[in-house]
Design an enzyme around this catalytic site. Structure first.
Site, PDB file in Angstrom:
ATOM      1  N   GLN A   1       0.805  -1.448  -0.391  1.00 47.81           N
ATOM      2  CA  GLN A   1      -0.534   0.061   0.272  1.00 47.81           C
ATOM      3  C   GLN A   1       1.052   1.556   0.084  1.00 47.81           C
ATOM      4  O   GLN A   1       1.308   1.708   1.171  1.00 47.81           O
ATOM      5  CB  GLN A   1      -0.446  -0.108   0.958  1.00 47.81           C
ATOM      6  CG  GLN A   1      -2.000   1.229   1.785  1.00 47.81           C
ATOM      7  CD  GLN A   1      -2.581   1.668   3.461  1.00 47.81           C
ATOM      8  OE1 GLN A   1      -1.242   0.434   3.545  1.00 47.81           O
ATOM      9  NE2 GLN A   1      -3.566   2.211   3.073  1.00 47.81           N
TER      10      GLN A   1
ATOM     11  N   SER B   1       1.140   6.580   2.878  1.00 47.72           N
ATOM     12  CA  SER B   1       1.449   7.946   3.609  1.00 47.72           C
ATOM     13  C   SER B   1       2.861   8.191   2.558  1.00 47.72           C
ATOM     14  O   SER B   1       3.829   7.323   2.427  1.00 47.72           O
ATOM     15  CB  SER B   1       1.598   7.511   4.786  1.00 47.72           C
ATOM     16  OG  SER B   1       0.577   6.590   5.751  1.00 47.72           O
TER      17      SER B   1
ATOM     18  N   SER C   1       4.632  -1.584   4.488  1.00 48.67           N
ATOM     19  CA  SER C   1       5.411  -2.646   5.117  1.00 48.67           C
ATOM     20  C   SER C   1       5.417  -3.884   3.135  1.00 48.67           C
ATOM     21  O   SER C   1       4.152  -3.592   2.282  1.00 48.67           O
ATOM     22  CB  SER C   1       3.970  -3.386   5.429  1.00 48.67           C
ATOM     23  OG  SER C   1       3.119  -2.118   6.295  1.00 48.67           O
TER      24      SER C   1
ATOM     25  N   GLU D   1      -8.922  -1.620   6.371  1.00 44.89           N
ATOM     26  CA  GLU D   1      -8.045  -1.464   6.462  1.00 44.89           C
ATOM     27  C   GLU D   1      -8.271  -1.494   8.400  1.00 44.89           C
ATOM     28  O   GLU D   1      -7.405  -1.983   8.999  1.00 44.89           O
ATOM     29  CB  GLU D   1      -6.521   0.012   6.362  1.00 44.89           C
ATOM     30  CG  GLU D   1      -5.363  -0.340   7.470  1.00 44.89           C
ATOM     31  CD  GLU D   1      -4.485   0.579   6.856  1.00 44.89           C
ATOM     32  OE1 GLU D   1      -5.145   1.865   6.847  1.00 44.89           O
ATOM     33  OE2 GLU D   1      -3.850   0.586   7.019  1.00 44.89           O
TER      34      GLU D   1
ATOM     35  N   GLU E   1      -5.084   9.476  17.903  1.00 52.73           N
ATOM     36  CA  GLU E   1      -5.826  10.513  17.915  1.00 52.73           C
ATOM     37  C   GLU E   1      -7.068  10.281  16.669  1.00 52.73           C
ATOM     38  O   GLU E   1      -7.873  11.536  16.758  1.00 52.73           O
ATOM     39  CB  GLU E   1      -4.997  11.564  17.974  1.00 52.73           C
ATOM     40  CG  GLU E   1      -4.313  11.230  19.112  1.00 52.73           C
ATOM     41  CD  GLU E   1      -3.852  10.164  19.230  1.00 52.73           C
ATOM     42  OE1 GLU E   1      -2.896   9.814  18.366  1.00 52.73           O
ATOM     43  OE2 GLU E   1      -2.963   9.601  19.958  1.00 52.73           O
TER      44      GLU E   1
END
Lengths: 415, 369
Positions: free
Chosen positions: A134, A137, A169, A252, A384
């Protein structure tokens, strides 16, 4: 409400157990290797072993129980899927390196892909022939994922991609990746994104390992330099990449959350073992009320986790997409595992920070777990972010004040 | 496998919400705090007309013979709406004790009147020491005559009968005691919760009728208290959910620095944490309800995990609800303190979470052995 199998489910479970008995070795209940996380970088031999197990399952129709038969699935129910996972966890099987493909890329392609795209990617993904990663980020886009700046520029029938992804990953053993890019810098940030499937063997893709705080390197940075992706690999329309990404992210959370209900008995069993071995000021752990009560508290919280996963799946099996409710499992699980690992180390007294083979207790599993847990609390939307999701999407609280709202992406301050 | 309530139970919940929404208001609770009366008698009668008290009592003993899942639904709504009736003492406590330990004759005599609300029962197990282990019980039973002091006894001022634990020749035993007899003195015991009155019962050679075998009190009480704990856990769950809803509503209503306070992460994340704890506790409570309905062997574990999770969730939700309300939350006239006090009453009247953690530790050891 019935926590037991229905007669049909019991029959299905018996079938699963019969097949597992014939094809895998039962795990010693005291074996803690299943808890190992983020330690060594995966070797090619291990990858082959994982692929082999997935193929064996696929041949027998046990891979992707809920997927339609047209893609090699079983066309089964969510409950059957739970039953299979519960039973499979009792056997020695290689780690699941297919989670990003099967749990995230697969459902996204199934939702947003064309028939042709589904036929192209889903069957080989299911059989474990190829592993997926994936590419979401970026160094400047983690929690604020929609702030990503990897650039996609249309060039004839291709797109040319430039940018950098991080925390990927398995990029080092994946053939395909799901990639979200910015194709328009002149519109507000959520509107200018386009989603692709990328061949990781394309020219211009460079994968570099990231060494983590565990000492291992399971994640990567991926540099994309003038990488060409055919337009046929675009998922959904240009500019609709955020909607596609949300499908991936929903799935996810579900697969991270769902996968974490396992191992409660094993963890508590290990804590009990420590309590029977370790002393606090001359008192054996299990003779201390504080220790016993902590163990009970952790058991109760692990039980909540397992039951909440089941409750969510129960609701899902009556129809619907995984909702924001799965955020609660993720929020509760990370901190719980962190507390349990810290408590286990505390029980070990002065030996608590010994590491690896030099560890006096548990072969170093607690220290490894303790160092690995921060990843659980950060990956897939930090705690968060999950709390914002719960607050805003589940409970209907006002959204955050967003200073970048409605502003063309190129004008948003950054640094 | 199905981990949810079914459609009929959802309908029951809707009906309960409607009835309690009309009848069990927080305004009424406020008024009730200053009164000497024991409970909301009008609500109690309405509940009886709807067959709530007897919902899980077998038909042969005058109940509706529905399941503990149905009773759990009612329990949660009673907690949510802050009903001030002796429902939990009479139904989760006394009725369960009779169901577990009573002879068929005792069941035939006692349960129909509990089921129709005519008789109010309660448990009178623990004493002055505050100990929740059985060694703290010193009340004596000699030839069926009981002497000792029981406290706190929930709804002990209005109850007609109590299930009393006392030390007899053969060890700890249970008795049904008529509280209207001359050998029983009752006095109000002041606690912080003013809508659910507690009592001190002084037994002076009071006549008791043995419930279950003499000397079997510990095993019987273990079972009874586990069952009471599961049902009470649903009432606590309802209270915790109400605190969450109150905090959420207030955070949408209240502005600070030009914004709704619920838009600040400091508040939003706190409310999200309340939600997480309530949902986690809800899962354990469902385990309890299922064990009570269908899996006797799981009751000790299920009772303990329900209780541990719900005490944590309710305590967090009730405390943080006050914090989110700010100054107004500290006033007597506002509602948050009602739930803080009810929360503590429910926590301590069945033993604190620490006690249940010890019970769970033992239950798990038994399971492993």
């Amino acid at each position: 409400m019935d926590f037991n199998d229905s007669p049909t489910e019991a029959k299905f479970r018996a079938e699963v157990v019969e097949w597992l008995d014939a094809n895998a070795t039962k795990r010693d209940p005291d074996d803690t290797s299943a808890l190992s996380m983020f330690s060594e970088r995966e070797s090619p031999e291990m990858i082959e072993e994982c692929k082999g197990w997935q193929r064996t399952k696929a041949d027998a129709g046990w891979a992707c129980i809920t997927w339609p038969k047209t893609f090699g699935g079983r066309g089964g129910t969510l409950m059957e899927n739970i039953i299979f996972s519960q039973e499979e966890a009792k056997y020695l099987t290689p780690p699941n390196i297919f989670m990003i493909g099967l749990g995230m890329a697969g459902p996204t392609i199934a939702t947003h892909g064309t028939e042709e795209q589904k036929q192209q990617w889903l069957p080989s993904m299911l059989r474990g022939d190829v592993v997926w990663c994936q590419l979401f980020s970026e160094p400047a886009a983690g929690s604020d994922l929609a702030g990503l700046r990897t650039k996609a520029v249309k060039d004839g029938d291709d797109w040319i991609i430039n940018g950098q992804k991080v925390w990927t990953s398995g990029a080092h053993y994946s053939r395909w990746g799901i990639l979200v890019t910015r194709s328009d810098f002149d519109v507000p940030k959520h509107k200018g994104l386009t989603y692709f499937v990328i061949d990781m063997e394309s020219e211009g893709v460079e994968v570099r390992p990231i060494k983590q705080i565990t000492g291992g390197a399971n994640f990567n940075e991926v540099f994309l330099t003038d990488v060409r992706i055919p337009d046929a690999n675009r998922l959904d329309r240009e500019g609709n990449g955020w909607a596609v990404s949300l499908t991936t992210l929903m799935n996810e959370r579900m697969s991270i959350g769902g996968g974490m209900g396992m191992g409660a008995d094993m963890l508590i069993g290990e804590l009990n073992r420590l309590a029977e071995t370790c002393y606090i000021d001359g008192v054996l752990g299990k003779d201390s009320a504080a220790v016993r009560q902590k163990i009970s508290e952790y058991y109760s919280r692990m039980k909540s986790m397992e039951l909440t996963v089941n409750r969510t799946l129960s609701a899902l099996s009556k129809g619907g997409m995984p909702g924001s409710e799965s955020s609660i499992i993720k929020v509760a699980m990370g901190i719980l595992l962190q507390e349990i690992a810290a408590f286990a180390m505390e029980l070990q007294g002065g030996a608590g920070f010994e590491f690896g083979e030099d560890s006096t207790y548990g072969g170093g599993m607690w220290q490894e777990l303790y160092l690995g847990i921060p990843a659980i609390r950060i990956a897939g939307g930090a705690d968060e972010i999950q709390r914002n999701i719960i607050g805003e999407r589940v409970l209907g609280l006002p959204t955050e004040a967003r200073v970048d709202k409605g502003i063309p992406f190129k004008d948003i301050p950054n640094g | 496998m199905n981990f949810q309530f079914d459609e009929d139970q959802d309908l029951l919940r809707d009906a309960a919400q409607k009835l309690l929404g009309d009848k069990a208001t927080l305004e009424a609770a406020h008024k009730h705090m200053d009164k000497a009366s024991d409970y909301d008698k009008e609500l109690w009668s309405t509940m009886a007309e709807n067959g709530w008290q007897g919902i899980a009592i077998p038909e042969e003993f005058g109940g509706a013979g529905m399941s503990y899942l149905d009773l759990s639904v009612l329990a949660e709504e009673l907690g949510y709406h802050y009903a001030h009736t002796p429902f939990s003492a009479s139904i989760f406590g006394a009725a369960e004790a009779i169901i577990v330990a009573g002879s068929s004759e005792q069941k035939s005599t006692l349960l129909p009147k509990i089921a129709n609300g005519e008789t109010i029962g309660t448990l009178a197990v623990f004493e002055q020491s505050g100990r929740h282990d059985y060694a703290g019980i010193t009340t004596k039973a000699v030839g069926g005559k009981l002497s000792g002091i029981k406290l706190p006894v929930s709804d002990g001022l209005c109850a007609d009968i109590a299930i009393v634990a006392a030390q007899a020749d053969k060890g700890l035993s249970l008795y049904v005691v008529d509280l209207t007899q001359a050998g029983v003195e009752r006095a109000e015991l002041r606690t912080m919760e003013l809508t659910r009155k507690q009592a001190t019962l002084t037994l002076n050679n009071a006549q008791g009728e043995l419930l279950g075998e003499e000397g079997q009190g510990e095993a019987l009480l273990d079972n009874i208290l586990n069952r009471t704990a599961i049902l009470t856990a649903f009432e606590q769950l309802g209270g915790a959910q109400r605190c969450l809803d109150m905090a959420k509503d207030y955070s949408l209503e209240r502005y600070c620095f030009g914004r709704q306070i619920g838009s600040y992460q400091a508040i939003k994340h706190r409310i999200a944490d309340m939600y997480v704890k309530v949902e986690m506790a809800r899962s354990n409570c469902y385990f309890g309800a299922w064990a009570l309905t269908s899996s006797e062997a799981d009751i000790p574990e299920a009772a303990a995990v329900s209780r541990i999770a719900v005490c944590d969730a309710y305590s967090f939700a009730a405390q943080e609800n006050i914090q989110i309300h700010g100054g107004i939350g500290f006033t007597w006239d506002a509602n948050p303190h009602l739930f803080l006090k009810r929360m503590k009453m429910q926590e301590f009247s069945l033993g604190s979470a620490n006690l249940w953690k010890e019970k769970l530790y033992k239950a798990l050891a038994n399971k492993a052995a």
